[in-house]
Write an enzyme that holds these catalytic residues in place. Structure first.
Site, PDB file in Angstrom:
ATOM      1  N   THR A 185      -7.795  -9.754   4.572  1.00 34.89           N
ATOM      2  CA  THR A 185      -7.054  -8.487   4.705  1.00 34.89           C
ATOM      3  C   THR A 185      -8.058  -7.445   5.168  1.00 34.89           C
ATOM      4  O   THR A 185      -9.236  -7.493   4.808  1.00 34.89           O
ATOM      5  CB  THR A 185      -6.449  -8.020   3.377  1.00 34.89           C
ATOM      6  OG1 THR A 185      -7.512  -7.754   2.472  1.00 34.89           O
ATOM      7  CG2 THR A 185      -5.524  -9.036   2.791  1.00 34.89           C
ATOM      8  N   GLU A 329      -1.237 -11.408   1.814  1.00 36.54           N
ATOM      9  CA  GLU A 329      -1.302 -12.241   0.607  1.00 36.54           C
ATOM     10  C   GLU A 329      -0.012 -13.023   0.368  1.00 36.54           C
ATOM     11  O   GLU A 329       0.072 -13.822  -0.559  1.00 36.54           O
ATOM     12  CB  GLU A 329      -1.589 -11.350  -0.614  1.00 36.54           C
ATOM     13  CG  GLU A 329      -3.013 -10.822  -0.675  1.00 36.54           C
ATOM     14  CD  GLU A 329      -3.197  -9.481   0.022  1.00 36.54           C
ATOM     15  OE1 GLU A 329      -2.398  -9.159   0.926  1.00 36.54           O
ATOM     16  OE2 GLU A 329      -4.140  -8.756  -0.340  1.00 36.54           O
ATOM     17  N   LYS A 440       1.505  13.609  -4.316  1.00 34.92           N
ATOM     18  CA  LYS A 440       1.966  14.187  -5.572  1.00 34.92           C
ATOM     19  C   LYS A 440       1.821  15.708  -5.498  1.00 34.92           C
ATOM     20  O   LYS A 440       0.714  16.243  -5.579  1.00 34.92           O
ATOM     21  CB  LYS A 440       1.191  13.633  -6.757  1.00 34.92           C
ATOM     22  CG  LYS A 440       1.916  13.897  -8.059  1.00 34.92           C
ATOM     23  CD  LYS A 440       1.381  13.044  -9.184  1.00 34.92           C
ATOM     24  CE  LYS A 440       2.359  13.052 -10.348  1.00 34.92           C
ATOM     25  NZ  LYS A 440       1.865  12.318 -11.495  1.00 34.92           N
ATOM     26  N   TRP A 445       6.673  13.393  -6.770  1.00 33.82           N
ATOM     27  CA  TRP A 445       6.238  12.464  -5.727  1.00 33.82           C
ATOM     28  C   TRP A 445       6.971  12.725  -4.418  1.00 33.82           C
ATOM     29  O   TRP A 445       8.182  12.932  -4.411  1.00 33.82           O
ATOM     30  CB  TRP A 445       6.498  11.022  -6.152  1.00 33.82           C
ATOM     31  CG  TRP A 445       5.644  10.569  -7.299  1.00 33.82           C
ATOM     32  CD1 TRP A 445       6.071  10.330  -8.575  1.00 33.82           C
ATOM     33  CD2 TRP A 445       4.251  10.302  -7.289  1.00 33.82           C
ATOM     34  NE1 TRP A 445       5.015   9.937  -9.356  1.00 33.82           N
ATOM     35  CE2 TRP A 445       3.873   9.910  -8.598  1.00 33.82           C
ATOM     36  CE3 TRP A 445       3.258  10.361  -6.302  1.00 33.82           C
ATOM     37  CZ2 TRP A 445       2.570   9.577  -8.933  1.00 33.82           C
ATOM     38  CZ3 TRP A 445       1.952  10.031  -6.650  1.00 33.82           C
ATOM     39  CH2 TRP A 445       1.619   9.635  -7.949  1.00 33.82           C
TER      40      TRP A 445
HETATM   41  P1  ADP Z   1      -3.260  -4.634   6.181  1.00 32.87           P
HETATM   42  O1  ADP Z   1      -2.631  -3.323   5.795  1.00 32.87           O
HETATM   43  O2  ADP Z   1      -4.611  -4.824   5.691  1.00 32.87           O
HETATM   44  O3  ADP Z   1      -3.026  -4.952   7.596  1.00 32.87           O
HETATM   45  P2  ADP Z   1      -1.089  -6.323   5.528  1.00 32.87           P
HETATM   46  O4  ADP Z   1      -0.786  -6.564   6.936  1.00 32.87           O
HETATM   47  O5  ADP Z   1      -1.045  -7.425   4.601  1.00 32.87           O
HETATM   48  O6  ADP Z   1      -2.499  -5.724   5.365  1.00 32.87           O
HETATM   49  O7  ADP Z   1      -0.197  -5.127   5.055  1.00 32.87           O
HETATM   50  C1  ADP Z   1       0.748  -5.240   4.043  1.00 32.87           C
HETATM   51  C2  ADP Z   1       1.294  -3.888   3.728  1.00 32.87           C
HETATM   52  O8  ADP Z   1       1.934  -3.320   4.856  1.00 32.87           O
HETATM   53  C3  ADP Z   1       2.369  -3.901   2.665  1.00 32.87           C
HETATM   54  O9  ADP Z   1       1.819  -3.926   1.385  1.00 32.87           O
HETATM   55  C4  ADP Z   1       3.104  -2.606   2.964  1.00 32.87           C
HETATM   56  O10 ADP Z   1       2.450  -1.484   2.421  1.00 32.87           O
HETATM   57  C5  ADP Z   1       3.028  -2.517   4.456  1.00 32.87           C
HETATM   58  N1  ADP Z   1       4.264  -3.018   5.068  1.00 32.87           N
HETATM   59  C6  ADP Z   1       4.482  -4.220   5.610  1.00 32.87           C
HETATM   60  N2  ADP Z   1       5.731  -4.303   6.098  1.00 32.87           N
HETATM   61  C7  ADP Z   1       6.336  -3.119   5.845  1.00 32.87           C
HETATM   62  C8  ADP Z   1       7.637  -2.582   6.088  1.00 32.87           C
HETATM   63  N3  ADP Z   1       8.573  -3.256   6.721  1.00 32.87           N
HETATM   64  N4  ADP Z   1       7.879  -1.328   5.657  1.00 32.87           N
HETATM   65  C9  ADP Z   1       6.941  -0.605   5.027  1.00 32.87           C
HETATM   66  N5  ADP Z   1       5.714  -1.050   4.780  1.00 32.87           N
HETATM   67  C10 ADP Z   1       5.402  -2.291   5.183  1.00 32.87           C
END
Ligand code: ADP
Length: 542
Positions: A185, A329, A440, A445
């Site tokens: 990640t 993950e 916040k 929020w």
């Molecule tokens: P990185 O941010 O390191 O690229 P990931 O690709 O695993 O890691 O990102 C996962 C995160 O992306 C999720 O925990 C969430 O915050 C965000 N995310 C993924 N898909 C969506 C979605 N459809 N809407 C909003 N947030 C999303």
């Protein structure tokens, strides 16, 4: 009493063997780095993958070794997925957009034995080579005619390795929980952490994706993965597509709106998968062309929240939007935003509101939301809390990282996503924000996603982000950072009025700043961390 059924190990190469036999003619099309389009199919790829496996063994790659890739979306990268995993080694995809520091960390942490690299990224490795393992084997993903002049030590040629072998090779047996792929990640803070997928988790994820996204994933359907093979297995497409017989159209390095439009038009792409930023470029090109690519019927949007205005624009041209949520993950799919028959018949406005949510869980992923003390919250569409997940394609820890592994799961064994969410009584998930992006203000929020959604629906906003900036009275206030359209009058009051239509007064940013571009992360999302640093003193000096 135990059932009396066979227990065969699930292995990813069985997917490709199956595809070669059952969907052998389904095409795999690639825009190549060398120039031009390359065409092949699952039958041919299965053979080449066996040749590649023999070549890897000759290079000394053994079961459990990590073999890295640094490459665009293309057929050779796809072959590596299977060639490496098939011999029991681990395909470690590296994101070329990572910083030099992160890349050095990752290759050394993974202790990669070899690295397969597209021509584009050879200069990156050349610059880093002193910091990479001395015995790392370098292979350029090209043919002899295109081998570059470089100082990379002992650079081998992919096509020469493959062509030196025949396809007479049977995949070895090993247990299904053997690792097959590794993806770090991007880690906005601290070092990147490795999600280590197993053959079993990957096959299960492919089946889950196949049954959940059947409009894309069916025989002969043509899919464009803009989502990279170097990030979370291109959302599982390299497995789910051959499993279901769908064709893959790989865009290579050509990811701008006009190139994506042309490829979709020429290759009759039905479904395109990627993060929202990519679709801004495609939508602009569709506008310039006066119509969409002719076969285009579906877009899968994930990685960050798809703005409602984007969903509206696609749906308005008969392109069905499926909003999906997941993370590295989770292999990565967690929820998909397909509407059921009743929901689909709702008035358009209500349909779009539902499509802006992140959808329902796929089979095999359990969801729970909890309060600050870890108590479960109801799925009533009102309560919001941290989202936890559980399932067979979700990490139980991080590769070779005890410290990160310790904090990954809660006492009940659920993985904490770091997202804040609500879940409706009918299972619809709404991601309010990443916990660290929530604002916040005066104890209340504010969801940055909600404010961004409203701002994006203003016709003079091309792109935007909302972040928290420190405030002496309210602790934090939202700051709206806008990339204006060329014709924008940059009228802050008009923008605030527009936001007030759907937001409470205290949620409307008091300050708006106009910028040419937004900083992006390595995975194509707006980097709110960079923005927060830029405006850290609460002024607009940045
Ligand atoms: P990185 O941010 O390191 O690229 P990931 O690709 O695993 O890691 O990102 C996962 C995160 O992306 C999720 O925990 C969430 O915050 C965000 N995310 C993924 N898909 C969506 C979605 N459809 N809407 C909003 N947030 C999303």
């Amino acid at each position: 009493m135990q059932g009396l059924m066979m227990n065969r190990p699930m292995r990813v190469n069985d997917i490709l063997t199956f595809a070669a036999e059952v969907h052998g003619d389904s095409e795999v099309v690639s825009v190549t780095v060398e120039g031009g389009i390359h065409r092949t199919n699952y039958r041919a790829i299965d053979g080449r993958t066996r040749q590649l496996a023999k070549a890897l063994l000759k290079l000394g790659v053994k079961e459990g070794d990590r073999v890295a890739t640094l490459a665009w979306n293309g057929y050779r990268h796809f072959e590596l997925y299977y060639g490496i995993a098939g011999i029991g080694a681990v395909c470690h995809t590296i994101n070329p957009r990572l910083s030099a520091e992160q890349m050095i960390y990752i290759v050394n942490h993974a202790e990669d034995k070899a690295i397969f690299v597209d021509l584009t990224f050879i200069p990156i490795l050349n610059a880093l080579k002193e910091h990479l393992p001395a015995d790392l084997i370098y292979v350029a993903m090209t043919d002899r005619a295109h081998m570059p002049e470089t100082d990379l030590p002992n650079l081998l040629c992919y096509e020469e390795l493959v062509e030196a072998e025949d396809a007479d090779y049977d995949w070895p047996d090993f247990p299904e929980d053997t690792a097959c792929a590794l993806c770090y990640t991007s880690g906005t803070t601290g070092n990147p952490k490795g999600a280590l997928y197993s053959h079993r988790s990957t096959v299960l994820h492919a089946l889950m994706a196949g049954v959940s996204l059947q409009t894309s994933l069916s025989p002969g359907q043509r899919i464009l993965p803009v989502v990279p093979l170097f990030h979370v297995n291109a959302w599982g497409l390299p497995y789910a597509a051959p499993l279901t017989g769908a064709s893959l159209v790989f865009p290579g390095a050509a990811l701008d709106g006009p190139s994506v439009f042309k490829l979709m038009q020429d290759e009759e792409v039905f479904s395109a998968w990627g993060v929202p930023t990519v679709w801004l470029g495609l939508l602009a090109e569709i506008k310039a062309q006066g119509g969409k690519p002719s076969a285009f019927g579906e877009v899968i949007i994930g990685g960050s929240a798809a703005p409602r205005s984007m969903i509206e624009a696609f749906e308005g041209m008969d392109v069905s939007v499926c909003h999906a949520w997941g993370m590295t993950e989770m292999s990565p799919i967690g929820t998909v935003g397909l509407l059921n028959k009743t929901q689909d018949k709702l008035p358009q406005d209500e349909r779009l509101d539902l499509k802006a949510k992140q959808g329902r869980r796929v089979f095999g992923v359990d969801l729970k939301i909890v309060d600050e003390d870890g108590n479960r919250l109801p799925h009533d569409g009102e309560a919001q809390g941290e989202l936890f997940v559980r399932g067979n394609a979700i990490v139980s820890g991080y590769y070779n990282n005890e410290e990160a592994t310790k904090g990954a799961l809660d006492a009940e064994g659920w993985f904490g996503t770091g997202d804040v969410a609500k879940i409706d009584s009918d299972g619809m998930l709404t991601i309010t924000d990443r916990a660290k992006d929530l604002i916040k203000s005066g104890g209340e929020w504010i969801s940055s996603i909600d404010v961004e959604n409203m701002a994006m629906s203003h016709p003079e906003v091309a792109n935007c982000a909302v972040i928290a900036v420190p405030h002496p009275k309210w602790d934090e206030r939202p700051l709206l950072v806008v990339v204006p359209t060329p014709e924008s009058s940059k009228d802050v009051a008009a923008l605030q009025n527009h936001l007030s239509e759907n937001l409470a007064k205290w949620q409307v940013p008091d300050e708006v700043v106009f910028v040419e571009d937004l900083p992006m992360t390595a995975t194509g999302k707006v980097s709110k961390l960079t923005l927060r640093q830029r405006y850290a003193d609460g002024t607009l000096a940045g």
